[in-house]
Design a protein around this motif. Sequence first.
Motif, short mmCIF file in Angstrom:
data_model
loop_
_atom_site.label_atom_id
_atom_site.label_comp_id
_atom_site.label_asym_id
_atom_site.label_seq_id
_atom_site.Cartn_x
_atom_site.Cartn_y
_atom_site.Cartn_z
N ALA A 1 0.74 -1.18 -0.15
CA ALA A 1 -0.03 0.05 -0.08
C ALA A 1 0.86 1.28 0.12
O ALA A 1 0.58 2.24 -0.79
N SER A 2 2.11 1.29 0.78
CA SER A 2 2.81 2.22 0.77
C SER A 2 3.64 2.66 -0.56
O SER A 2 3.62 3.83 -1.09
N LEU A 3 4.01 1.39 -1.25
CA LEU A 3 4.35 1.67 -2.71
C LEU A 3 3.30 2.26 -3.65
O LEU A 3 3.84 3.20 -4.55
N ARG A 4 2.33 1.82 -3.54
CA ARG A 4 1.17 2.42 -4.18
C ARG A 4 1.01 3.71 -3.95
O ARG A 4 1.00 4.70 -4.96
N LYS A 5 1.05 4.29 -2.94
CA LYS A 5 1.03 5.65 -2.50
C LYS A 5 2.02 6.50 -3.05
O LYS A 5 2.19 7.63 -3.59
N ALA A 6 3.39 5.93 -3.03
CA ALA A 6 4.56 6.48 -3.51
C ALA A 6 4.52 6.78 -5.18
O ALA A 6 4.75 7.85 -5.28
N PHE A 7 4.14 5.77 -5.54
CA PHE A 7 4.13 5.88 -6.98
C PHE A 7 3.08 6.89 -7.39
O PHE A 7 3.10 7.73 -8.29
N HIS A 8 1.94 6.82 -6.73
CA HIS A 8 0.73 7.69 -6.96
C HIS A 8 1.35 9.18 -6.66
O HIS A 8 1.04 10.12 -7.42
N ALA A 9 1.92 9.45 -5.65
CA ALA A 9 2.59 10.63 -5.03
C ALA A 9 3.24 11.26 -6.43
O ALA A 9 3.27 12.37 -6.64
N TRP A 10 4.50 10.21 -7.02
CA TRP A 10 5.13 10.54 -7.81
C TRP A 10 4.46 11.16 -9.37
O TRP A 10 4.77 11.99 -9.75
N LYS A 11 3.36 10.34 -9.51
CA LYS A 11 2.51 10.72 -10.55
C LYS A 11 2.09 12.16 -10.57
O LYS A 11 1.98 13.00 -11.46
#
Lengths: 641, 641
Positions: free
Chosen positions: B64-74
């Motif tokens: 879930a944290s990775l998903r958030k990090a990736f979303h934040a980056w986008k």
Amino acid sequence: MQGVDHLADERNKADFDVGVMKIVWAGSRHAYELSHRFSHLVANDPVFRKDNRPLLSRKELFKASLRKAFHAWKLIKQLRLNGHPSSLWEMFVPAIKAQGSEEQLQQWLPLMNKMKIIGCYAQTELGHGSNVRGLETTATFDPKTDEFVLNSPKLTSTKWWPGGLGKIATHALAHARLIIDDKDYGVHAQVTREGKYVPSEVPRQLSYSTMVYVRQKIVFDASIALSRAVCIATRYSAVRRQFGSQNGSPETQVIDYKTQQARLFPLLASAYAIRFVSEWLKSFYTDLLERLEVNDFCTLPEAHACTAGLKSITTSVAADGIEECRKLCGGHGYLTSSGLPELFSVYIPACTYEGDNVVMLLQIDLGSLVGNLSCLLCQLMENLTQVARHLMKAISHLNSENKPIGTTAYLCRAEQLMQYHSDVLRAEDWLKPNVVVEAFEARAAKMSMACAQNLSKFNNPDDGFQELSPDLVEAAIAHCQLIVVSKFIDKLQQDIPGKGVKQQLQVLCSIYALFLLHKHVGDFLSTGCITPEQGSLANEQLRSLYTQVRPDAVSLVDAFDYTDHFLSSVLGRYDGNVYPKLYEEDICCGYVGGKGSYKHVGDSKIEETKWIEYCQHMDYQNIVLKIGDELFVSKIVCVKD
Amino acid sequence: MQGVDHLADERNKADFDVGVMKIVWAGSRHAYELSHRFSHLVANDPVFRKDNRPLLSRKELFKASLRKAFHAWKLIKQLRLNGHPSSLWEMFVPAIKAQGSEEQLQQWLPLMNKMKIIGCYAQTELGHGSNVRGLETTATFDPKTDEFVLNSPKLTSTKWWPGGLGKIATHALAHARLIIDDKDYGVHAQVTREGKYVPSEVPRQLSYSTMVYVRQKIVFDASIALSRAVCIATRYSAVRRQFGSQNGSPETQVIDYKTQQARLFPLLASAYAIRFVSEWLKSFYTDLLERLEVNDFCTLPEAHACTAGLKSITTSVAADGIEECRKLCGGHGYLTSSGLPELFSVYIPACTYEGDNVVMLLQIDLGSLVGNLSCLLCQLMENLTQVARHLMKAISHLNSENKPIGTTAYLCRAEQLMQYHSDVLRAEDWLKPNVVVEAFEARAAKMSMACAQNLSKFNNPDDGFQELSPDLVEAAIAHCQLIVVSKFIDKLQQDIPGKGVKQQLQVLCSIYALFLLHKHVGDFLSTGCITPEQGSLANEQLRSLYTQVRPDAVSLVDAFDYTDHFLSSVLGRYDGNVYPKLYEEDICCGYVGGKGSYKHVGDSKIEETKWIEYCQHMDYQNIVLKIGDELFVSKIVCVKD
């Protein structure tokens, strides 16, 4: 313990009989043998394994704890061990024992002892903690059906905090205000079938004695939690090396750094100090029970105040001490496998929920199961305020016939203590027990007297108490620290056999007292008990005591006789063989590394959009590095096992 | 914010312009608007929801944290926000930026910025923390293949602690000792194709500047973590009521208790103090960079010592402060839904891993993802020892041309400060900035000078430094506290508009300084800077400041402008509507209760052997009580929804 003992050198240095110290720590040979037998029994029983805990979900963890609890109960029955299953819910049982009528005891105790019922303690409400009178839940008697109708009318009256037991209990001890014919009787028991309220035949004092019992248990538990953390930090500090290598010699052991010693050794001394004060509290409680049997209530107020205060200061010292031990283990202290993060999070409520006999006795991990937190955490200040009230009362009685007794007896010498100025001339003077005790007595007395004097300036004593509460709390702390120091010194008056054992304890006692003096030197100076020079001398003596205790440190934690299973810490392993186990057991933190040389592998192209999936290869064991023409940037490819 | 504002009364009491204070807290109007926009963006984006976190397993949480990090980056890319994805791994990027050659920067930075590679920082080894020279991993140059062969020969050389990134990284920045033709060059860069070692063209000083950058970020983060906890504890202390009800009036708000104030308000003041010192550090860093551009290294040693010391004391204050805030929230502070336990456990390493720009900027929860802990935790003492070395050096230069500058400039007046005795006569005197600063300067100078004098008695200065290290650490702390106090006072010299804003900050500044004075009164007394009477006057003034700040407390935490999403704490809700949400959201602790009246149900027989299965009915919502002829023992049956 198989294999090489990496701490053998440390153990050889010890200048005292560790076997005897184990008995001193346990309290008696019998207590030692019992605890030793129990802990090895648990350590060798696969049901009690803990190694998989960090990866369990909350629900699995909960179920695993229940399985252990049930197994523990069966074991206790089978082996006729000294203990009973009801102690799993320590708040439920003592409360019924203390407040229940003879008839109630006969109905419920057998059921509890056979585990036919599981009870939880439902006092606290969502909106109400320690203020029992403010509870909103009502119990209205219905004479038609001969039943009580329990009602929690508002959201804030929801019963809260029975912890894990709230999920599995078959019964609850629910506190409610009694209502008969629209009249509110407050929180009470016993109504006749005709609907007439009858005051309980159980003396109110007996319920106080339960509180005393529970609190002295909490002080005992504080010594266990703190000593557990100290054991881990001490052993690891002897294993870990950092800096200081000269000409290829090994780096310096962390435990040899003075800053490490100045933080670790006071905690080691505190563990022993708390242990001995809890031992004293236990005997105080036994004496109290004997007195209550013959309706002698004279020591009850003191027992009440004393246990409240000692509970407050020892649980704080233990909680802070565990966290400090984690820091003393550096980065690795943060690893789950160090055992310290869980010890901390489990201890925080443990210092407040009431008892957990089996947990400690069997040294298993039921932290997630039990947990009647109540709102007792916020009672830290309330408890100390209780002590302060007791002190103010003692002072107000100085000129009456009802003079202070027991731990407040020194206040009878208040007039003399107010004139006290330490006569310490040399650092060694601070090793004399009477010098230390007098300084602590004078500090506590002067602080209490100053509060009493300031209180007298208020027209309304309650306003004064509220306004001066921070000062009163500080006076209460000074008083409680005096008790711990005195009881440690009293312990040393006993006949303690074993080579060097008493000497070690004397060193620890001095470290404990002088560390407190250093930490609170502001109190001692501002009350004029000591001069700045005397403060420096105490500090100088303290430093030399650290050097003195250094070679015995590892053996002093061995004396706690904790199994590796109980410690559940890679860093605190008895054999000091930390690194291989850290490497094997670390399951919670990512690491990059590999055994032997890194191998060259082909380039791996990873598309930016793929990295989320990529990261799911979490179960790799080896990491292989692609070495390019850079030294410090290397490609890593995760490969499946 | 919808619905009733339960804290409206508190907000109406405020005697200052909260809007302006928000800008002061943020540092500038621009910074405020940016952070405000970001935090609301995140709060309203479902990808960033946090409410399900407590029930996720470690693996799910990681994903879930990775998903958030990736979303934040986008998001950052889409909205062209000021920030870049590489800040997700703050240690990797700044280290390459600082130590990489021009060629290396050109190769790696674009890949990092496009997230084509994910890097982690692999310095620490299992057996070696901060001692870089002691690293065991080697990089041997093989001229035949033009490659480096990396070798971690022993278990203890395993690269350790890249944290979660170690699991997902495609690249690592690995530290190793350079070996060419069997010669060990230590940890270095750059080798020609012919196998000749070439010292790096990057000045060593630049790598220090990265450290300065990273540390000033850590101080900034400390202000965020502490203020977050203080915000929760302050709001809840205003909502929570306990005791003190008279004639049916509501109970007293917990925030009105003096003991609560004496623990909470110093933390509120500390949050502001740390914020302002971090602001100053940032400008110091900017100035440093400009100097380095023109090869002016004169402020570098001070920057180095200063950031090391401030990092140590502010992270400790923040970590301890979070834990104190949890205690100030009573039992409910222990609930996951209070937000405090997670804040604490995530902050502990956060105070050491280097940066986490996006985390703080976007205010999402990546705690489980990032985490380059290194062994920096144990650096607390090392950092302070660095400060102490800097102080001793400054003192040794007092009679040279190379006189102390910047934060150590006051040592030039050492001779005069050694004679200092405070001239405070009345409590109000302690409100004067120069009175406070002088007292703090004198205390720090006297402690440092005493250390220097004691050091001079040793033949071997290293032995002396080791022996006296606990005293040196205390002197370093005194010096660092002086810096924080001075920078707060400097801030107040600025032109600060807005009704009552400056006045509030003056009150907070005095609380901060006088609280420190009270806490360390032993230092002030033993150095003869103040008399016991002056200490009492400071305490008296402090108490009256608590009363003064009380009505503004809730608005002072509103000024942090934290969204409920960021706080993720039921207790710290902006609207103060704590209890219904606590009831709804509590998913981690068992509770017993029901809405409305309890209903009578039939008896339920539970066999002792069945209770393990029984407890698996964990998903019940309502609990129904069977009321027997007892008041306080009631049967509970769990029913499925």
